[in-house]
Design a protein around this motif. Structure first.
Motif, short mmCIF file in Angstrom:
data_model
loop_
_atom_site.label_atom_id
_atom_site.label_comp_id
_atom_site.label_asym_id
_atom_site.label_seq_id
_atom_site.Cartn_x
_atom_site.Cartn_y
_atom_site.Cartn_z
N ARG A 1 -9.76 4.06 25.02
CA ARG A 1 -10.19 3.35 23.81
C ARG A 1 -11.59 3.79 23.39
N ARG A 2 -12.46 3.97 24.35
CA ARG A 2 -13.81 4.41 24.01
C ARG A 2 -13.80 5.84 23.46
N LEU A 3 -12.91 6.68 23.97
CA LEU A 3 -12.79 8.03 23.44
C LEU A 3 -12.38 8.01 21.97
N ALA A 4 -11.48 7.11 21.63
CA ALA A 4 -11.07 7.00 20.23
C ALA A 4 -12.24 6.56 19.35
N ILE A 5 -13.08 5.67 19.86
CA ILE A 5 -14.25 5.22 19.10
C ILE A 5 -15.23 6.36 18.90
N LEU A 6 -15.47 7.13 19.96
CA LEU A 6 -16.41 8.25 19.85
C LEU A 6 -15.88 9.32 18.91
N GLU A 7 -14.60 9.59 18.97
CA GLU A 7 -14.03 10.59 18.06
C GLU A 7 -14.14 10.14 16.61
N SER A 8 -13.92 8.86 16.37
CA SER A 8 -14.06 8.34 15.01
C SER A 8 -15.51 8.44 14.53
N ALA A 9 -16.46 8.10 15.43
CA ALA A 9 -17.87 8.21 15.05
C ALA A 9 -18.26 9.65 14.83
N TYR A 10 -17.72 10.55 15.64
CA TYR A 10 -18.04 11.97 15.48
C TYR A 10 -17.55 12.49 14.13
N GLU A 11 -16.34 12.13 13.74
CA GLU A 11 -15.82 12.57 12.45
C GLU A 11 -16.63 11.99 11.29
N ARG A 12 -17.06 10.74 11.44
CA ARG A 12 -17.85 10.13 10.38
C ARG A 12 -19.21 10.81 10.24
N VAL A 13 -19.90 11.05 11.36
CA VAL A 13 -21.21 11.69 11.30
C VAL A 13 -21.09 13.13 10.82
N ARG A 14 -20.05 13.82 11.24
CA ARG A 14 -19.86 15.21 10.81
C ARG A 14 -19.60 15.27 9.30
#
Length: 543
Positions: free
Chosen positions: A150-163
């Motif tokens: 679940r935390r990996l999904a959150i980090l991936e979502s944040a990464y896509e948003r910041v990118r």
């Protein structure tokens, strides 16, 4: 089960001389301000702060479409409400603020990427599998494995948003500071009243900064400080009625002297060289300050070989102290090690004072030893402080976070530049491990054991001097002759006394006569041997 292959050693970067500070900043308090002076300063700060906030918002809207034309348009709009010099200071400072936020955004993106890669690796391993050398293992339980997905999904979502924000050129900037902004939602924890917070927030958003100008009187036309300490401000056009001097200027009743580096500052303004000024207000103490800053381009560049000639002081940085040891040019530790403690708890002012005090003692001791350089690790724990990499090792993460890497290096460079001591930065790889392996046992005495941090400073110093960290080269491979090839530990051609007799080592070598005690202990030709030395044969031929 076959033994796992050892992780290959990474390439060690070459040591280099760290560049000194590019600028100087000094501060003095504005004492003796009248009520009218404070009112004028508040009015100017509020007016220019409002213009700076609007200009920063426009700079953020421009994003990657920014160009010289858009910069000129922003400056023209600000000039109508202030002056050309005030407008130039606002646009340059807001552009620098946007660039700083852009770099912070990139560092955040790098941190997210490192956490995602680590979590993907650990999730790919079976539950409970132990980690190998240099790589983390699997998670301990199925529950932890599920939570990390679940935390990996959150980090991936944040990464896509910041990118996506970075590709679009959007950044997040808060004039006044994000820390102070978040305190508004929890004033009880910050121990502040709404009135106190409001005064600090408004003071942080004021703008009273003027860039320096060369060949102008006293180096600045907007905020001018004379050699006698008189401070005058060129008022913006809408506030011209507040002037108490000619040419639309306001002269403060307070005077400044700059006790620290005042002579250097006075030499610059008397030569009409550029000096930038910033007036700011500390709402907590109710005091006004004036900062003066300028760039330095005349720092001498000392070659690395010249710094190595006098030996170095190796310094190992830790969370609560600096471990230092003096080394000569051959890499041998001299004297006893030193420890310089500091306490990095409490406020930022207290931490900075502790760091300056420890570095001051380090520099004084280094000058007493006669060293010309300080060797320090080129540390950067950007990717090593995440919980994804170290898992539940919370205390270890706090330990790494507590090491003042960036602040210590910046402070050390500025202080060493004034003390005339060079700084050599080395690769931090394996310094603690190899220092403990090769130097901890030889440097330990019955009276004083050598700590791991102290021997790490020896390893840092040897790497800065260009030597290998290990104590000595390998001994002869077979016996005391050269049957296996030339010995690896040979005197160099330029060493003094290399053609002389070997030193007499005390201790028994035979049953009858101790070493160095015989009548002809040094004369090899007087011994009972079948082959004479070449020098003795040549002497007989001459006779």
């Amino acid at each position: 089960m076959a033994d796992r292959q050892r992780k290959p050693l990474r390439t060690i970067a070459r040591p280099f001389v760290a560049d000194g500070p590019s600028g100087v900043s000094i501060r003095d308090r504005l004492k003796g301000l009248s009520a009218d002076d404070e009112k004028v300063l508040r009015t100017i700060g509020e007016h220019m702060g409002r213009l700076a906030s609007a200009d920063l918002a426009r700079r953020c809207r421009d994003g990657l479409e920014h160009s010289t034309d858009t910069w000129a348009a922003r400056k023209r709009e600000l000039t109508a409400e202030s002056s050309s010099r005030w407008a130039g200071s606002v646009t340059s400072n807001m552009h620098d603020q946007w660039g700083l936020s852009r770099r912070a955004q990139w560092q955040h993106l790098v941190s997210l990427d490192a956490g995602i890669r680590t979590m993907r690796h650990r999730l790919s391993l079976p539950v409970g599998e132990k980690g190998s050398r240099g790589a983390p293992g699997g998670y301990r339980s199925k529950l932890e494995w599920f939570v990390k997905t679940r935390r990996l999904a959150i980090l991936e979502s944040a990464y896509e948003r910041v990118r996506a924000e970075r590709e679009a050129g959007r950044v997040s900037v808060v004039r006044g500071g994000r820390r102070l902004l978040k305190q508004r939602h929890n004033l009880a924890a910050a121990n502040r009243t709404p009135e106190q917070w409001r005064s600090e927030w408004e003071a942080a958003r004021w703008f009273l900064t003027a860039d320096g100008e060369s060949c102008k009187r006293f180096g600045n036309e907007t905020i001018r400080v004379s050699p006698d300490g008189d401070v005058s401000i060129k008022l913006p056009a809408p506030l011209a009625e507040l002037a108490n001097a000619k040419n639309g200027r306001y002269v403060l009743a307070a005077k400044v002297s700059f006790p620290h580096r005042g002579d250097e500052w006075r030499d610059r303004i008397e030569a009409n060289r550029a000096v930038a000024y910033r007036i700011h207000y500390n709402a907590a103490s109710g005091r006004w300050y004036l900062d003066a800053s300028w760039t330095r381009k005349d720092l001498p560049v000392i070659p690395l070989d010249a710094l190595r000639a006098g030996g170095v002081v190796g310094v190992d940085t830790n969370a609560d102290h600096l471990a230092a040891w003096r080394l000569d040019q051959h890499g041998n530790p001299m004297g006893a090690p030193r420890r310089f403690d500091y306490d990095l708890s409490g406020s930022a002012t207290h931490r900075d004072a502790q760091l300056r005090h420890a570095l001051t003692r380090l520099l004084h001791w280094s000058k007493q030893t006669g060293a010309q350089a300080i060797a320090i690790e080129d540390l950067d724990f950007t990717d090593s402080k995440t919980r994804e990499k170290h898992g539940r090792k919370k205390r270890f993460r706090q330990l790494i976070s507590g090491i003042p890497t960036g602040k210590l290096r910046a402070r050390l460079l500025s202080m060493c530049a004034e003390a005339g001591i060079g700084v050599i930065a080395v690769d931090p790889a394996y310094t603690s491990m190899w220092g403990a392996e090769h130097w901890q046992k030889p440097l330990t005495t019955p009276q004083r054991p050598a700590s791991r941090h102290e021997v790490a400073s020896v390893a840092i110093g040897r790497r800065a001097l260009g030597h290998r960290i290990r104590r000595r080269t390998a001994p002869p491979r077979q016996h005391q002759s050269d049957a296996g090839g030339h010995r690896t530990a040979q005197a160099r051609p330029g060493d003094r006394g290399r053609e002389g007799n070997r030193p007499l080592v005390p201790g028994s070598r035979t049953r009858s006569v101790r070493a160095g005690r015989g009548t002809n202990a040094v004369d090899q030709n007087a011994q009972d041997r079948s082959v004479r030395s070449a020098e003795h044969v040549q002497l007989l031929l001459r006779l």
